[in-house]
Scaffold this active site. Structure first.
Site, mmCIF file in Angstrom:
data_model
loop_
_atom_site.group_PDB
_atom_site.id
_atom_site.type_symbol
_atom_site.label_atom_id
_atom_site.label_comp_id
_atom_site.label_asym_id
_atom_site.label_seq_id
_atom_site.Cartn_x
_atom_site.Cartn_y
_atom_site.Cartn_z
ATOM 1 N N LEU C 75 -36.982 -20.483 -16.764
ATOM 2 C CA LEU C 75 -37.514 -21.452 -15.816
ATOM 3 C C LEU C 75 -39.032 -21.543 -15.835
ATOM 4 O O LEU C 75 -39.638 -22.187 -14.977
ATOM 5 C CB LEU C 75 -36.985 -21.139 -14.412
ATOM 6 C CG LEU C 75 -35.447 -21.109 -14.328
ATOM 7 C CD1 LEU C 75 -34.995 -20.770 -12.924
ATOM 8 C CD2 LEU C 75 -34.827 -22.407 -14.792
ATOM 9 N N HIS C 77 -42.622 -22.918 -16.971
ATOM 10 C CA HIS C 77 -43.177 -24.172 -17.470
ATOM 11 C C HIS C 77 -43.949 -23.918 -18.767
ATOM 12 O O HIS C 77 -44.639 -22.907 -18.867
ATOM 13 C CB HIS C 77 -44.163 -24.750 -16.448
ATOM 14 C CG HIS C 77 -43.529 -25.126 -15.153
ATOM 15 N ND1 HIS C 77 -43.258 -24.201 -14.174
ATOM 16 C CD2 HIS C 77 -43.093 -26.317 -14.668
ATOM 17 C CE1 HIS C 77 -42.688 -24.820 -13.143
ATOM 18 N NE2 HIS C 77 -42.568 -26.082 -13.414
ATOM 19 N N ASP C 128 -41.207 -0.325 -32.251
ATOM 20 C CA ASP C 128 -40.604 -0.643 -33.552
ATOM 21 C C ASP C 128 -41.289 0.101 -34.692
ATOM 22 O O ASP C 128 -40.634 0.631 -35.589
ATOM 23 C CB ASP C 128 -40.698 -2.154 -33.801
ATOM 24 C CG ASP C 128 -40.094 -2.555 -35.135
ATOM 25 O OD1 ASP C 128 -38.953 -2.128 -35.423
ATOM 26 O OD2 ASP C 128 -40.739 -3.303 -35.896
#
Lengths: 158, 158, 158, 158, 158, 158
Positions: C75, C77, C128
Site C-alpha cells: 500500500l 505510494h 547473505d
C-alpha cells in the site's frame, strides 16, 4: 541465407520454442570498454584501491543487470544463471577501462545476452559515476568474445 | 580536480541529494551504433519495411529500458520521463545501424542516463534478434550528444 | 483509538488518497543491526578497508532497495526519492554492525518505509555475504529514529 | 578461518559458480518479530478475524518478496521456488507478532535468503499498515531457524 | 479522422511528449467482471467473510499492478499514483464478480491505464485462485467507466 | 466440492508446494478480444501492414508480460517459459481484434496464468495505443482455450 529465428514464418516476433533443446552447460564471455579523459581515468584508478570505488559498484550493477536480461530484451528466455563474474582492466595507455564478463547456466538456451547486458550496464554505471566530471566518455567495442554449449557448440571472436 | 559527486567526503557511495535543485526542463540526446555482416544488415534493412521488424522491436525495448534506468544504475534517482523517442539510421556504406535517443523530463535531475540506457538496450535487442546469423556484431560509439537544463546548462559533444 | 488509515470504512485495504496533502520536504532516518560471531565480525571489518568489501555492497543493495519500496510494500505510494545514504558503524564490543539510513523526498507522503526498507535489505545483504561462515547471525533493533515533514511534523524515537 | 565465498581470490565480488553443485531439495525456515504498543496490537489482532486484515496483507507481501530475493540481494542466484508459506503468531504477553516463513526449492542453491527476505518484508508491511498509529514499533529477532539440503546438509539454530 | 498519438509522423512509436501539458488532478474509474460456475462462486463468496479470502488477495494484486502499469504497457509514462482503490461486487444472479477500480494522480497524464491494469490483474488473480476447481471462468466487460482531468476533460461511458 | 488449493487448512494463502510434482511439458492456449469503433478498427488494420504498427507492439508487450506473471499474480510460482507466441485476428465483421496466446514450459506447474496474462496485457496495450481516438473500447471473452501436461492432463473449453 540463414533466417532470423525470432520471427515465425509470417514474420511475427515470438519467443522461440526451446522446449526440445537439450539442457547443457552454457558459457559466454563478453567484453566492452569505456574511454575517458586522463583526469577522469586517474580518479577511477585511485578509487579502485582507496575510496570512491567506482569499479566495485559497477561490478555489482553488472551482476544485477545480468539477472534482469529477460526483462530487458523482449524475446529472451528467462533462465537461472549459475555464475556471473566481471573483471575490469585499467588501461593507462589510452585512459580506458575494459570490462569482461563471464556468465554461465545449465539449460536449453545460451547466456550470450546475459554476458553482454552485464557489460553494457557496468559501463553505463561507470559513466554515471563519472559524468559530473566528464560527459564526453565513449563506450564501445562491446562484443561477444566466446561461447560454448548447445547445438552450435563453441564459437570464438576472430 | 573536480570530485566524483556520487561519493561523500569519506568516499562512500550515496544517492546525491537533489532536494535543493531547481525543477527545470531536462533534455538529453544520446547515440550508439551496431556493426554487422553485410548479409545481416540486409535482413534488418528488409525487415524495416516488410516482415521481421527488428528495429520496431528494438525501439520498444529501448523505450521500456529508459523507464528502468534507476533500477539498473545504482545511484540514479527515480524520475518521471515526459518523453522518449528513438530513431534508427541504416548505414549501407558500413553495414551498421545507428540509434539516436531523445529523453526529456521536468525535474531536479538530468536524463542523460535514461537516454544512454535506451541506446544500450536497443542495440542489445538488435544483437539478440540477429545473433543466430551473426555472433560477431560489435556495439560502439555509445555517447551523449547533447544535454540541456539544470545548473550546468547546455552541453554538446565536440 | 486512532484508526489504521490503510483500510477504508468497510475494512478494505486501499492506497490512501494523498491527492490533497501538501508537497513538503520529507526526511526519515531509520536504523537496524546485525549481530555475528567474533570471527565473522573480523572478516567484515577487514573487508571494509582492504578486499572483500561486504559493507560497500550492502550499501549499494540498500540504496537500490529503497527505490523498490512501493513495489515491495503493497500500500506504499510510488515516490521520487531525492536522497538516500547509508552509514555503517562497526561495533567491536558486541561483534555487530549497525546500519543507519537517511532518506529524503519532496512530496505528499513520507519516506519512513523507504528508509526502513533500505535498512532491512542492507542487513540481509550482509547476512547473505557472511552466511557461508555464520548461519546464526541475528538482525534486530530495526526501527525509525526520526522523521520530519508533512502534517504530523517532527517525530523522534524515545 | 573460513572464507567469504562471495569474493574471489582477489577480493572481488562475484555470483558464486553453482554449476557443479547437485540439485537437491532445499528447505529453509526463518523467523522474526515486530513489537508494538498495546493499542496497536489490539487493532492488528482484531483485524485478523474481522475487518482490516493486516496480517493477510503482510502474508501476501512476504510471498511476493520471496520471489524478488535475487533482485534485492546482489549476489543471490535466481531460483524457482516450489513452496512458500508464512505463519503469524500473536503474542498477547508482549504485544508482538511473530512471523515464521518456510521456503522450498529443488536446485543447486539454498533458500535461506528467500525465507529471510519474506520475513523482513512481511514485518515491514505490518509496520507500514500500523505506522499511522504507532511509529515506534521495533522489528527484531530476525534469523534462520533451520535449513536442509545441499552439501552442508541440515542446520538448526541453537 | 483523428490520429493515433503514440506514433510520430513517420509511423514510429514513441513515448508522447507531455512536457508541455498542465499538471491537473486526474481520476479514472474502470470496471470488469469474471463469470464462474455456481460452486466456484459460492466458494469465493464464502471466503469473503470467513477464510480463504480470494477477493482480499485480488485487491492487493490489483493495487500492486496499478503501480507497475508503465512497466507493462510500453508507451505509458511513469507517474506517481496518489490513490488506488478496488471494490468487488458479488453478483449471485449470474455467478460473477465485478471489480471496479478508482485511480488518481496529479500530473500531466491520465490514469486510465492504471485503473484498467488493476482491473485486469485483479480478475487474473481471482482466476488463478479458483482455477483448480473451475478452468472455464471467463473475464469480460473490461472498460473505462469515466475519467476526468486534463485537456480533454470529463468523459463517461454511455 | 473441491477446495481452493491456494489456501491451507486454516484458510491462509500460501504458494502451493509443487516440490513433489513431476516435471512435464506444459502447454496452455488462451484468448481474448477487444471491440472498438469502426474508425478505430480501420486505423489498427491499416497499421498492421504499413505504419503505426499497433499489433506488433501489443505482441511484444504480451510476450514481456508473460515473463512477469509470477510478479503480478501473488501465488503464482516463478517458472522458465520455453515458448510464447501471440496471434492476432482482425475481425472486420464486428470491428474487434482477437488475441490468442500459446505458452509452454517444462516443469512442475502449468502455464495457464502466463498465457492469460499475455492476453490481458496485449489487449491493454491495444487499448492504450488507441484510447486517444476511442475511450469506449471493451475487452472481453478472456479465457483459457486448452491446456495439457501435469497430473490433470488435457483440458479444453467447451
Amino acid at each position: 541465407m540463414n533466417k532470423l529465428t525470432h520471427f515465425d514464418e509470417s514474420g511475427q516476433a515470438h519467443m522461440v520454442n526451446v522446449g526440445d533443446k537439450a539442457s547443457t552447460q552454457r558459457i559466454a564471455i563478453a567484453t566492452g570498454k569505456i574511454s575517458m579523459l586522463p583526469d577522469t581515468f586517474k580518479m577511477v584508478e585511485a578509487g579502485s584501491h582507496k575510496k570512491g570505488d567506482v569499479l566495485g559498484i559497477a561490478r555489482i550493477a553488472g551482476i544485477q543487470a545480468s539477472k534482469k536480461t529477460s526483462d530487458l530484451i523482449p524475446l529472451c528466455h528467462p533462465l537461472a544463471l549459475t555464475h556471473v563474474s566481471l573483471e575490469f582492466q585499467i588501461n593507462a595507455n589510452d585512459n580506458s577501462i575494459t570490462c569482461q564478463v563471464k556468465a554461465e547456466t545449465t539449460g536449453p538456451t545460451g547466456v550470450e545476452m546475459e554476458a553482454l547486458t552485464a557489460v553494457q550496464v557496468a559501463l553505463l554505471t561507470i559513466y554515471d559515476m563519472c559524468k559530473a566530471v566528464d560527459r564526453g566518455m565513449v563506450m564501445g567495442d562491446v562484443k561477444l568474445l566466446e561461447k560454448s554449449g548447445g547445438k552450435s557448440g563453441e564459437w570464438r571472436a576472430l
